[in-house]
Motif scaffolding. Sequence first.
Motif, PDB file in Angstrom:
ATOM      1  N   SER A   1      -5.142   9.768   1.520  1.00  0.00           N
ATOM      2  CA  SER A   1      -4.869   9.122   0.372  1.00  0.00           C
ATOM      3  C   SER A   1      -6.007   9.095  -0.468  1.00  0.00           C
TER       4      SER A   1
ATOM      5  N   SER B   1      -6.497   3.668  -2.864  1.00  0.00           N
ATOM      6  CA  SER B   1      -6.816   4.326  -1.690  1.00  0.00           C
ATOM      7  C   SER B   1      -7.684   3.227  -0.771  1.00  0.00           C
TER       8      SER B   1
ATOM      9  N   GLN C   1       1.041   4.544  -3.245  1.00  0.00           N
ATOM     10  CA  GLN C   1       0.960   5.946  -2.692  1.00  0.00           C
ATOM     11  C   GLN C   1       2.113   6.556  -3.064  1.00  0.00           C
TER      12      GLN C   1
ATOM     13  N   VAL D   1      -4.474   6.381   5.262  1.00  0.00           N
ATOM     14  CA  VAL D   1      -5.560   5.985   4.329  1.00  0.00           C
ATOM     15  C   VAL D   1      -6.462   7.104   3.780  1.00  0.00           C
TER      16      VAL D   1
ATOM     17  N   PHE E   1       0.860  -1.246  -0.073  1.00  0.00           N
ATOM     18  CA  PHE E   1       0.151   0.126  -0.047  1.00  0.00           C
ATOM     19  C   PHE E   1       0.960   1.268   0.000  1.00  0.00           C
TER      20      PHE E   1
ATOM     21  N   GLY F   1      -6.906   0.319   1.712  1.00  0.00           N
ATOM     22  CA  GLY F   1      -6.019   0.802   2.959  1.00  0.00           C
ATOM     23  C   GLY F   1      -7.078   0.609   4.076  1.00  0.00           C
TER      24      GLY F   1
ATOM     25  N   CYS G   1      -6.620  -1.149   7.744  1.00  0.00           N
ATOM     26  CA  CYS G   1      -6.696  -0.569   9.073  1.00  0.00           C
ATOM     27  C   CYS G   1      -7.513  -1.790   9.948  1.00  0.00           C
TER      28      CYS G   1
END
Length: 330
Positions: A117, A196, A34, A114, A30, A199, A203
């Motif tokens: 993003s 995005s 980004q 996140v 991830f 993400g 979490c």
Amino acid sequence: MDIEGAFNIVGKFGRFQSYCFLVFCLFQTFLALQMVLMTIIGATPEKITNSRGKIESDSNTIISEWDLFKYTEVPSFIQSIFMFGVLIGNLIFGSLADTHGRKKVCNKALFLFVFTSFLTTFANNYVVLGIIRFFVGVFLGGVGLISFVQCQELLGSSVWTISGCVLPVFFAIGISILAGIGSCVSDWRNVCLITSLPGFLLCLAYIPVPESPRWLYSRGKVTEAEDVMKFLAAKNGIQCRTLTLKPKPNMDDMKKGGKSYGMLSLFSPRPLMIRTLVMGFVWFTSSFVYYGLTMNAGSLSSDRFTSLALIGLVEIPALLLCGVIITQPW
């Protein structure tokens, strides 16, 4: 026993630690999406002629949407702002993680990373995009630093070399995945959305990951460190009810005793200062070359997506080879 002896009992790379390691590997993927995003959304589209003879762009990037064909340096400037944010994030969140714990700080930084993003998708001009990408960089710097350290601290030290080389492999895979997304999705906002949204799943996956027992132990929180080690043992399927760590003075006691360590400690005594400066120079040069090549992948060949994918894939054998080389007694 000390903390390393406890890992010999609960497992250096057990079943649950494998799950934690996988989560941190996905972090790296991830992060790559980004970190290198601007190579896709900031690329200058190629002009093509459609069936009606009309000239149009082969994709919709920020260059075509905001008519920046005369200002193609704007994406590079935004990426520079982003990288400055990464620097700030490293400094701020690295210190916070040392003071307040890996899990607590990374948990907040990850969500903000996140979320910012995701906000990239809705930027309506390049100034707003630059501001958003700055904060993405700040939180990325924090997550990238803390997650790598926390990952290693949840494993036995004997596997650090292998785990430290495998984690960047997933970063390289992330670069190649981004190239694939860019080649299949022509609109830059959709690219931002696709890169995005996963993400938020990260979490959730991060929730079961415990605090670093090594950090707890280093802060003198022996009982809490024991609880984490027992938790790891239970999750690894190992019966361990009487694990006891030897007491260790916490940082506050060490400061009262006249011993205090910080960033300036890296420059004293002289041998440590020399090593710090040498490693800093090596890291700077490596990063300068690495990101110089990666961020300019589009200029290496006529197909920017293939170039970017190959730049990611070529890292994998190099990283695995490093794992072998650095374990040799030269």
